[in-house]
Design an enzyme around this catalytic site. Structure first.
Site, short mmCIF file in Angstrom:
data_model
loop_
_atom_site.label_atom_id
_atom_site.label_comp_id
_atom_site.label_asym_id
_atom_site.label_seq_id
_atom_site.Cartn_x
_atom_site.Cartn_y
_atom_site.Cartn_z
CG ASP A 261 -2.08 -0.86 1.15
OD1 ASP A 261 -2.41 -1.25 0.02
OD2 ASP A 261 -2.67 -1.17 2.20
CE LYS B 262 -7.99 5.09 -1.02
NZ LYS B 262 -9.38 5.46 -0.99
CG MET C 238 -9.17 6.86 6.51
SD MET C 238 -10.01 5.43 5.84
CE MET C 238 -10.64 4.64 7.31
C1 SAM Z 1 -7.16 3.22 5.29
S1 SAM Z 1 -6.77 3.61 6.96
C2 SAM Z 1 -5.65 2.33 7.32
C3 SAM Z 1 -5.54 2.09 8.79
C4 SAM Z 1 -4.58 0.98 9.11
N1 SAM Z 1 -5.11 -0.30 8.71
C5 SAM Z 1 -4.21 0.95 10.58
O1 SAM Z 1 -4.51 -0.04 11.27
O2 SAM Z 1 -3.61 1.91 11.05
C6 SAM Z 1 -5.69 5.01 6.71
C7 SAM Z 1 -5.81 6.02 7.86
O3 SAM Z 1 -5.06 5.57 8.97
C8 SAM Z 1 -4.54 6.68 9.65
N2 SAM Z 1 -3.06 6.59 9.64
C9 SAM Z 1 -2.32 5.63 9.07
N3 SAM Z 1 -1.00 5.82 9.31
C10 SAM Z 1 -0.94 6.95 10.06
C11 SAM Z 1 0.13 7.68 10.64
N4 SAM Z 1 1.41 7.30 10.51
N5 SAM Z 1 -0.17 8.79 11.34
C12 SAM Z 1 -1.44 9.20 11.52
N6 SAM Z 1 -2.49 8.55 10.99
C13 SAM Z 1 -2.25 7.44 10.28
C14 SAM Z 1 -5.01 7.93 8.93
O4 SAM Z 1 -6.20 8.35 9.55
C15 SAM Z 1 -5.25 7.39 7.55
O5 SAM Z 1 -6.16 8.19 6.84
#
Ligand code: SAM
Length: 264
Positions: free
Chosen positions: A37, A59, A173
């Site tokens: 991803d 994406k 998100m």
């Molecule tokens: C599609 S979700 C995936 C979540 C992922 N499966 C998890 O367990 O963290 C993507 C969202 O996770 C959050 N996210 C992922 N990595 C992040 C990071 N390093 N810092 C802050 N938010 C993060 C944000 O809200 C982002 O829009």
């Protein structure tokens, strides 16, 4: 003999390469193909041995990406051809990660798979921004909530149920709907002075953190141009952010040290 393909759905954690599990690291080192991803950090991609095929399927927010069915098909085709596939996903595969959709697709095609949990972004952002998700006397429960519905549908929740002063609310998100989220919670009775935070690029060297209140968070996030990936944390626990921060301060020290060095 025909080699049987296998897919490992692996959580890669929130960004800091050292938050990978030992199992995730072993699987990355043993993979034949890695399907990954957008949120997989460059430092983690560097761990992939030379010669291992990499397929990027991620994406950026609002931009084109491979539809989920195409991603499923890539994995199914590779595994059917006998390849050992690691499907590397940000955070944890089963928390807003569509890992279960992928598992169902593999199951339907009789492809063997395993699921390796990862540190979800909420846990990473919590630890690295000094905001515990629960704390005696401040919060009794936590809710993980998506701040975005598929096809950009309007965000509809029972806001009164969410507006619970004893619960920590963690929105994934949420950037595009942040104003709606904050206003709806206030309209539903959550105090505008409730501590609230945004954590951008949590656990990485570019982490930024806004500590504010529910009433002011949107304005401050806009002023600082905080962007995805970011986590929104709302609740009394945010009031501890300054007291038990250990990471953000060290980042700011680094900037300070660099500026000192530059002036020498
Ligand atoms: C599609 S979700 C995936 C979540 C992922 N499966 C998890 O367990 O963290 C993507 C969202 O996770 C959050 N996210 C992922 N990595 C992040 C990071 N390093 N810092 C802050 N938010 C993060 C944000 O809200 C982002 O829009």
């Amino acid at each position: 003999m025909h080699n049987e393909g296998f897919v490992s759905l692996v959580g890669a954690g929130p960004g800091d390469v050292e938050l990978l599990t030992v199992k995730a690291l072993r699987l990355i080192q043993q993979a034949e193909v890695i399907v990954y991803d957008r949120l997989i950090s460059g430092d983690i991609l560097k761990l992939i041995p030379a010669g291992v095929s990499r397929i990027a399927v991620g994406k950026s927010p609002g931009a084109h990406c491979l539809p989920q069915n195409d991603i499923n098909e890539i994995m199914i085709n590779l595994a059917t051809a006998g390849r050992r596939v690691v499907r590397l996903k940000g955070g944890d595969p089963y928390l807003f990660g569509r890992g279960s959709e992928e598992a169902l697709a593999l199951k339907k095609h009789h492809i063997k798979f395993e699921v390796v949990p990862g540190i979800t972004a909420a846990f990473g952002c919590s630890a690295y921004s000094g905001i515990p998700l629960t704390h005696r006397g401040l919060s009794r429960s936590v809710k993980f909530i998506t701040g975005h519905f598929s096809n950009d549908e309007a965000l509809e929740y029972d806001w009164e149920k969410l507006a619970d002063q004893d619960c920590t609310l963690v929105f994934y998100m949420a950037m595009a709907n942040l104003l709606t989220i904050c206003s709806q919670l206030i309209n539903a009775g959550l105090d505008a002075g409730t501590p609230a935070a945004a954590v951008e690029n949590g656990t990485t060297q570019s982490q930024r953190r806004i500590i504010s209140t529910l009433g002011l968070l949107f304005a401050e996030v806009s002023a600082q141009r905080i962007q995805a990936p970011a986590m929104i944390i709302i609740g009394n626990v945010v009031s501890l952010a300054t007291d038990i921060d250990w990471f953000q301060q060290s980042l700011e020290m680094t900037v300070y040290d660099e500026s000192l060095a530059a002036s020498r």
